[in-house]
Design a protein around this motif. Structure first.
Motif, PDB file in Angstrom:
ATOM      1  N   ARG A   1      -4.175  11.629 -13.439  1.00 29.51           N
ATOM      2  CA  ARG A   1      -4.152  10.211 -13.809  1.00 29.51           C
ATOM      3  C   ARG A   1      -2.939   9.491 -13.220  1.00 29.51           C
ATOM      4  NH1 ARG A   1      -5.250  11.076 -18.592  1.00 29.51           N
ATOM      5  NH2 ARG A   1      -3.198  11.141 -19.559  1.00 29.51           N
ATOM      6  N   HIS A   2      -1.812  10.174 -13.114  1.00 30.91           N
ATOM      7  CA  HIS A   2      -0.584   9.520 -12.643  1.00 30.91           C
ATOM      8  C   HIS A   2      -0.252   9.819 -11.179  1.00 30.91           C
ATOM      9  CE1 HIS A   2       0.507   7.950 -16.549  1.00 30.91           C
ATOM     10  NE2 HIS A   2       0.276   9.138 -17.081  1.00 30.91           N
ATOM     11  N   THR A   3      -1.089  10.582 -10.489  1.00 32.43           N
ATOM     12  CA  THR A   3      -0.807  10.897  -9.083  1.00 32.43           C
ATOM     13  C   THR A   3      -1.966  10.460  -8.199  1.00 32.43           C
ATOM     14  OG1 THR A   3      -1.593  13.170  -9.485  1.00 32.43           O
ATOM     15  CG2 THR A   3       0.788  12.776  -9.582  1.00 32.43           C
ATOM     16  N   ARG A   4      -2.974  11.305  -8.049  1.00 38.34           N
ATOM     17  CA  ARG A   4      -4.054  11.006  -7.121  1.00 38.34           C
ATOM     18  C   ARG A   4      -4.825   9.746  -7.516  1.00 38.34           C
ATOM     19  NH1 ARG A   4      -4.872  11.058  -2.122  1.00 38.34           N
ATOM     20  NH2 ARG A   4      -3.841  13.109  -2.092  1.00 38.34           N
ATOM     21  N   ALA A   5      -5.051   9.530  -8.810  1.00 35.23           N
ATOM     22  CA  ALA A   5      -5.756   8.314  -9.227  1.00 35.23           C
ATOM     23  C   ALA A   5      -4.970   7.060  -8.867  1.00 35.23           C
ATOM     24  CB  ALA A   5      -6.021   8.356 -10.731  1.00 35.23           C
ATOM     25  N   GLU A   6      -3.649   7.117  -8.967  1.00 33.06           N
ATOM     26  CA  GLU A   6      -2.820   5.973  -8.593  1.00 33.06           C
ATOM     27  C   GLU A   6      -2.905   5.703  -7.085  1.00 33.06           C
ATOM     28  OE1 GLU A   6      -0.471   4.084 -11.011  1.00 33.06           O
ATOM     29  OE2 GLU A   6      -2.393   4.785 -11.800  1.00 33.06           O
ATOM     30  N   GLU A   7      -2.935   6.763  -6.287  1.00 36.49           N
ATOM     31  CA  GLU A   7      -3.077   6.583  -4.841  1.00 36.49           C
ATOM     32  C   GLU A   7      -4.463   6.051  -4.503  1.00 36.49           C
ATOM     33  OE1 GLU A   7      -1.548   9.437  -2.012  1.00 36.49           O
ATOM     34  OE2 GLU A   7      -0.619  10.577  -3.635  1.00 36.49           O
ATOM     35  N   GLU A   8      -5.471   6.574  -5.177  1.00 34.36           N
ATOM     36  CA  GLU A   8      -6.846   6.174  -4.899  1.00 34.36           C
ATOM     37  C   GLU A   8      -7.051   4.689  -5.156  1.00 34.36           C
ATOM     38  OE1 GLU A   8     -11.305   7.915  -5.934  1.00 34.36           O
ATOM     39  OE2 GLU A   8      -9.658   8.223  -7.342  1.00 34.36           O
ATOM     40  N   GLN A   9      -6.376   4.148  -6.174  1.00 37.99           N
ATOM     41  CA  GLN A   9      -6.519   2.742  -6.514  1.00 37.99           C
ATOM     42  C   GLN A   9      -5.427   1.858  -5.894  1.00 37.99           C
ATOM     43  OE1 GLN A   9      -7.168   2.258 -10.753  1.00 37.99           O
ATOM     44  NE2 GLN A   9      -8.301   4.183 -10.871  1.00 37.99           N
ATOM     45  N   SER A  10      -4.655   2.447  -4.983  1.00 36.62           N
ATOM     46  CA  SER A  10      -3.629   1.731  -4.201  1.00 36.62           C
ATOM     47  C   SER A  10      -2.439   1.261  -5.021  1.00 36.62           C
ATOM     48  CB  SER A  10      -4.262   0.524  -3.479  1.00 36.62           C
ATOM     49  OG  SER A  10      -5.291   0.950  -2.605  1.00 36.62           O
ATOM     50  N   ARG A  11      -2.340   1.680  -6.272  1.00 38.86           N
ATOM     51  CA  ARG A  11      -1.179   1.269  -7.073  1.00 38.86           C
ATOM     52  C   ARG A  11       0.075   2.043  -6.673  1.00 38.86           C
ATOM     53  NH1 ARG A  11      -4.979   0.812 -11.815  1.00 38.86           N
ATOM     54  NH2 ARG A  11      -4.500   2.981 -12.329  1.00 38.86           N
ATOM     55  N   ALA A  12      -0.106   3.292  -6.222  1.00 39.61           N
ATOM     56  CA  ALA A  12       1.050   4.092  -5.822  1.00 39.61           C
ATOM     57  C   ALA A  12       1.779   3.451  -4.647  1.00 39.61           C
ATOM     58  CB  ALA A  12       0.609   5.505  -5.462  1.00 39.61           C
ATOM     59  N   GLU A  13       1.049   2.763  -3.799  1.00 37.13           N
ATOM     60  CA  GLU A  13       1.671   2.123  -2.631  1.00 37.13           C
ATOM     61  C   GLU A  13       2.626   1.018  -3.052  1.00 37.13           C
ATOM     62  OE1 GLU A  13       0.266   0.388   1.736  1.00 37.13           O
ATOM     63  OE2 GLU A  13      -1.213   0.931   0.206  1.00 37.13           O
ATOM     64  N   PHE A  14       2.267   0.281  -4.089  1.00 36.52           N
ATOM     65  CA  PHE A  14       3.157  -0.776  -4.584  1.00 36.52           C
ATOM     66  C   PHE A  14       4.429  -0.171  -5.180  1.00 36.52           C
ATOM     67  CE2 PHE A  14      -1.019  -2.931  -4.787  1.00 36.52           C
ATOM     68  CZ  PHE A  14      -0.731  -4.046  -4.017  1.00 36.52           C
ATOM     69  N   ILE A  15       4.280   0.934  -5.919  1.00 32.58           N
ATOM     70  CA  ILE A  15       5.449   1.596  -6.507  1.00 32.58           C
ATOM     71  C   ILE A  15       6.355   2.143  -5.400  1.00 32.58           C
ATOM     72  CG2 ILE A  15       6.228   3.472  -8.002  1.00 32.58           C
ATOM     73  CD1 ILE A  15       4.884   1.212  -9.492  1.00 32.58           C
ATOM     74  N   ALA A  16       5.736   2.706  -4.354  1.00 34.34           N
ATOM     75  CA  ALA A  16       6.520   3.279  -3.261  1.00 34.34           C
ATOM     76  C   ALA A  16       7.323   2.220  -2.512  1.00 34.34           C
ATOM     77  CB  ALA A  16       5.595   4.019  -2.294  1.00 34.34           C
ATOM     78  N   ALA A  17       6.885   0.968  -2.589  1.00 32.81           N
ATOM     79  CA  ALA A  17       7.602  -0.115  -1.910  1.00 32.81           C
ATOM     80  C   ALA A  17       8.836  -0.572  -2.681  1.00 32.81           C
ATOM     81  CB  ALA A  17       6.662  -1.292  -1.683  1.00 32.81           C
ATOM     82  N   THR A  18       8.998  -0.069  -3.913  1.00 32.95           N
ATOM     83  CA  THR A  18      10.168  -0.399  -4.729  1.00 32.95           C
ATOM     84  C   THR A  18      11.250   0.664  -4.504  1.00 32.95           C
ATOM     85  OG1 THR A  18       9.513   0.898  -6.667  1.00 32.95           O
ATOM     86  CG2 THR A  18       8.526  -1.303  -6.433  1.00 32.95           C
ATOM     87  N   PRO A  19      12.428   0.504  -5.112  1.00 35.12           N
ATOM     88  CA  PRO A  19      13.461   1.552  -4.977  1.00 35.12           C
ATOM     89  C   PRO A  19      13.019   2.927  -5.481  1.00 35.12           C
ATOM     90  CG  PRO A  19      14.444  -0.486  -5.756  1.00 35.12           C
ATOM     91  CD  PRO A  19      12.957  -0.712  -5.748  1.00 35.12           C
ATOM     92  N   ALA A  20      11.889   3.018  -6.208  1.00 37.93           N
ATOM     93  CA  ALA A  20      11.410   4.324  -6.688  1.00 37.93           C
ATOM     94  C   ALA A  20      10.988   5.219  -5.541  1.00 37.93           C
ATOM     95  CB  ALA A  20      10.249   4.129  -7.661  1.00 37.93           C
ATOM     96  N   GLY A  21      10.494   4.617  -4.453  1.00 35.60           N
ATOM     97  CA  GLY A  21      10.050   5.413  -3.325  1.00 35.60           C
ATOM     98  C   GLY A  21       8.819   6.237  -3.661  1.00 35.60           C
ATOM     99  N   ARG A  22       8.593   7.305  -2.888  1.00 29.12           N
ATOM    100  CA  ARG A  22       7.415   8.143  -3.085  1.00 29.12           C
ATOM    101  C   ARG A  22       7.702   9.365  -3.934  1.00 29.12           C
ATOM    102  NH1 ARG A  22       4.388   9.808   2.138  1.00 29.12           N
ATOM    103  NH2 ARG A  22       3.002  10.548   0.491  1.00 29.12           N
TER     104      ARG A  22
END
Length: 540
Positions: free
Chosen positions: A98-119
């Motif tokens: 729910r917090h890894t692959r699903a986030e990438e699948e729905q493109s939300r992980a990309e927004f988080i990666a653009a913040t200081p949190a990174g990947r």
């Protein structure tokens, strides 16, 4: 507040309800089970008989644990740990996906990666989140066992085994999220890993070496391939050894290191296993919305049908074992027969027990079909189908038809496999009739869960996944453990599995089955009609 702390807080907030249901529900099951076992098997001679039955028949060990003496704590550990660890494993793999692959699948992980949190930090936060959840689960299970009157040291060892096993599945879930491009694939791999670990442990126990008094079993090597087997190897309440848990933690550390190494080199949204290329043109089967609904659920069907076939052939292969048990251990036959079927014969009780498990598998498959409709809506792909001349009622009705088909296929797979196993029986004709009745008896309960899940989807779409699995899980626990837990009749009656028609003697009472068929059809019809005016609910 640090970035990692913010991400962890977000995960805790998002999962507060689901984790509460998983953790508190598992702890309550542990607590009530201790009291029930102490009440039902409070006499050491009764525990002695049950362990002799399990060790003599071997097949029972696949669904229980490793016998380790007649001490009450050891007996509770034998009865419950594998099931509790199975629940903890499913909780862990679902949480991670729910917090890894699903986030990438729905493109939300990309927004988080653009913040200081990174990947990297989101994965670290998910790892910490999963570890904390399992530590809490282990602590509550230990406290539940202590509150039930069991020895404190053995209870804390049990809690540590629960936590270590869950952490191992957190690492497995993180690795699966790197392998597969979709959350469906990652979740499927996680579930397969948990169920596979449960079965490996069971095979190792069944193939183990029993003691002369049939009260202890030394597991065979397959148990040492399973995180659940490592937890059992602690010998809680007897040896109380924490050494085997080093395997869980060591394997977890290796998998986590591999996960971060893979994440450092792969692209966002990519996976280690590439997605399968589609055909240049769709087949005729995909020319309509029904064909699409069927195609989306084929992989789910195959997985559950294989599991049902394994259970079916195991059930029918018991006939020779039952005769051997009746001859070699007549002193325990009455105990086993009373525990499994009341007025049913010993053979009927065994077949009904195994096909009850097959009924759970068929219901799970049906629930996943209904959940797939919700996932299509949440991801926005259902909207594209409904933008064509396909009305909403027809769209949902087609998912119901697919659900009915998969139920029939899963039960048919178990039935055919069961027939293949009748060769070991001295009375194959009688066994064929019994297997046929037991397979048909699982159809009504599966229709109930299909209809209820679709009804939840129609009225509470965002709660579909949580409520569907919670309702099915509670009903399965009551149906499987209810008699063992000494649950009152009114509570047992809440589970549809309790009302499945069970062959007993020369009769099979289908009154409960007919009522369940009616309920299943009525809830499905109400769900389809209710879709006419409901707005689409996209998002999680």
């Amino acid at each position: 507040m640090s970035t990692l702390a913010t991400l962890l807080r977000q995960r805790l907030r998002r999962d507060r309800l689901q984790l509460a249901l998983w953790i508190v529900g598992t702890a309550l099951l542990a607590y009530t089970s201790v009291a029930a076992v102490a009440d039902t098997y409070g006499d050491e001679s009764e525990r002695n008989q049950i362990l002799q039955v399990a060790t003599a028949s071997r097949t029972i060990l696949v669904f229980r644990g490793t016998p380790n003496g007649t001490d009450l704590g050891a007996f509770v550990f034998f009865e419950l740990f594998a099931w509790l660890a199975l629940m903890g494993g499913l909780m862990s793999t679902f949480l991670v996906t729910r917090h890894t692959r699903a986030e990438e699948e729905q493109s939300r992980a990309e927004f988080i990666a653009a913040t200081p949190a990174g990947r990297v930090k989101p994965t670290v936060a998910t790892l910490v989140h999963g570890v904390l959840a399992n530590l809490v689960l282990g602590a509550l299970v230990a406290l539940a066992f202590i509150a039930g009157g069991l020895d404190a040291e053995g209870s804390w060892v049990t809690g540590a085994a629960m936590a270590a096993t869950g952490i191992a599945f957190v690492a497995i879930g993180l690795f699966a999220a790197q392998l597969f491009r979709t959350s469906r694939g990652a979740n499927g791999a996680g579930v397969a890993a948990v169920v596979g670990a449960y079965l490996l442990r069971g095979i190792g126990d069944a193939a183990g070496t029993p003691s002369d008094d049939l009260l202890h079993v030394t597991p065979a090597w397959p148990s040492w391939l399973s995180p659940i087997g490592w937890g059992q190897a602690t010998g809680a309440y007897v040896e109380n050894s924490l050494a085997p848990l080093a395997l869980s933690l060591g394997v977890s550390a290796v998998l986590v290191a591999i996960v971060f190494a893979l994440q450092a080199v792969r692209d966002q949204g990519a996976s280690l296993l590439p997605g399968r290329n589609g055909r240049a043109s769709a087949s005729w089967a995909l020319s309509g919305s029904f064909g699409l609904a069927w195609r989306l659920n084929v992989s789910t069907l195959i997985a559950w049908a294989v599991g049902a076939a394994v259970a079916g052939i195991t059930a029918s292969s018991l006939s020779g074992l039952i005769d051997e048990l009746a001859g070699d251990a007549p002193q325990v036959v009455d105990t086993l027969q009373a525990a499994l079927g009341g007025g049913a014969t010993l053979e009927q009780a065994f077949i009904a027990t195994f096909f009850g498990i097959i009924g759970v598998l068929a219901a799970c498959c049906a629930v996943q079909v209904a959940i797939r409709a919700r996932q299509e809506e949440a991801h926005g792909t259902a909207e594209q189908v409904l933008a064509t001349p396909v009305p909403r009622t027809r769209w949902l009705l087609e998912y119901w038809f697919v659900g009915v088909i998969v139920i029939v296929v899963v039960l048919a797979a178990a039935w055919l496999a069961g027939l293949a196993g009748t060769a070991a029986s001295d009375t194959p004709d009688d066994l064929v009739s019994l297997i046929t009745q037991a397979a048909l008896a699982q159809l009504p309960v599966s229709l109930v869960f299909l209809g209820v899940t679709l009804l939840v989807f129609a009225y509470l779409p965002r709660w579909t996944i949580v409520l569907a699995w919670v309702l099915l899980g509670v009903a399965a626990i009551l149906g499987t453990f209810g008699p063992l837990l000494g649950a009152p009749d009114w509570m047992l009656d809440l589970s549809p599995f309790t009302h499945s028609p069970v062959p007993a003697g020369d009769d099979t009472d289908w009154s409960g089955g007919l009522w369940m068929i009616g309920i299943g059809l009525a809830t499905a019809a109400l769900a389809v009609v209710s879709m006419r005016r409901r707005e689409l609910a996209a998002g999680g």
